[in-house]
Design an enzyme around this catalytic site. Sequence first.
Site, mmCIF file in Angstrom:
data_model
loop_
_atom_site.group_PDB
_atom_site.id
_atom_site.type_symbol
_atom_site.label_atom_id
_atom_site.label_comp_id
_atom_site.label_asym_id
_atom_site.label_seq_id
_atom_site.Cartn_x
_atom_site.Cartn_y
_atom_site.Cartn_z
ATOM 1 C CG HIS A 268 0.663 5.345 4.089
ATOM 2 N ND1 HIS A 268 -0.178 5.265 5.173
ATOM 3 C CD2 HIS A 268 1.437 4.230 4.148
ATOM 4 C CE1 HIS A 268 0.086 4.157 5.859
ATOM 5 N NE2 HIS A 268 1.066 3.508 5.256
ATOM 6 C CG HIS B 73 -0.324 -0.175 2.524
ATOM 7 N ND1 HIS B 73 0.072 -1.412 2.994
ATOM 8 C CD2 HIS B 73 0.016 0.716 3.491
ATOM 9 C CE1 HIS B 73 0.622 -1.262 4.192
ATOM 10 N NE2 HIS B 73 0.605 0.020 4.511
HETATM 11 P P1 5GP Z 1 1.397 0.599 7.456
HETATM 12 O O1 5GP Z 1 1.799 0.996 8.853
HETATM 13 O O2 5GP Z 1 1.321 -0.902 7.294
HETATM 14 O O3 5GP Z 1 2.222 1.257 6.394
HETATM 15 O O4 5GP Z 1 -0.032 1.194 7.254
HETATM 16 C C1 5GP Z 1 -1.216 0.498 7.462
HETATM 17 C C2 5GP Z 1 -2.298 1.524 7.529
HETATM 18 O O5 5GP Z 1 -3.532 0.864 7.358
HETATM 19 C C3 5GP Z 1 -2.364 2.259 8.867
HETATM 20 O O6 5GP Z 1 -2.189 3.644 8.643
HETATM 21 C C4 5GP Z 1 -3.753 1.922 9.402
HETATM 22 O O7 5GP Z 1 -4.372 3.022 10.014
HETATM 23 C C5 5GP Z 1 -4.494 1.488 8.157
HETATM 24 N N1 5GP Z 1 -5.533 0.489 8.386
HETATM 25 C C6 5GP Z 1 -5.419 -0.659 9.113
HETATM 26 N N2 5GP Z 1 -6.578 -1.347 9.075
HETATM 27 C C7 5GP Z 1 -7.436 -0.606 8.315
HETATM 28 C C8 5GP Z 1 -8.786 -0.808 7.922
HETATM 29 O O8 5GP Z 1 -9.458 -1.786 8.266
HETATM 30 N N3 5GP Z 1 -9.343 0.152 7.139
HETATM 31 C C9 5GP Z 1 -8.642 1.273 6.741
HETATM 32 N N4 5GP Z 1 -9.291 2.146 5.990
HETATM 33 N N5 5GP Z 1 -7.355 1.482 7.095
HETATM 34 C C10 5GP Z 1 -6.765 0.561 7.865
#
Ligand code: 5GP
Length: 134
Positions: free
Chosen positions: A102, A100
Amino acid sequence: MKNGCIFCAIAAGEIPSFKVYEDDVVLAYLDINPFTEGHTLVIPKAHSEGLLDTPDETLAAVLARVRKVAAHLKSALPCDGFNILQNNGEAAGQTVKHLHFHIVPRYGTGPIAFESGKGDMERLKALADRVRMA
Ligand code: 5GP
Ligand code: ZN
């Protein structure tokens, strides 16, 4: 959830999301714990864990969509710029093992520091509607 991946479940529509963009390759939706207003995640619909196991063609296609969604966000929101963040591995803060990107809209100036807050559902819904219409 067929493979235990929450983002695959979101892409399949099994878990709801505040969608801002969708096509055959990607889904983009608001992060539920946003760093800033309009914080959006762009994911490929096909599962891969991170940057290193994603095929070149998928990556190129996803990045083109990241740019497109960023342009939508910039026209829908009064942001002054945006950061693209893409975490790989727990040490880098990756909490969801599905590639993903951001997109973090930025307002005004300030250090590149990120602090998430719990999203307000009504506000996220209104925001997603606004960006989708842009
Ligand atoms: P990472 O830290 O892996 O780069 O980012 C994962 C992101 O996914 C986090 O910012 C978290 O808030 C978001 N996230 C986790 N679970 C969900 C979900 O069920 N729905 C949405 N919309 N975002 C999520
Ligand atoms: Zn997945």
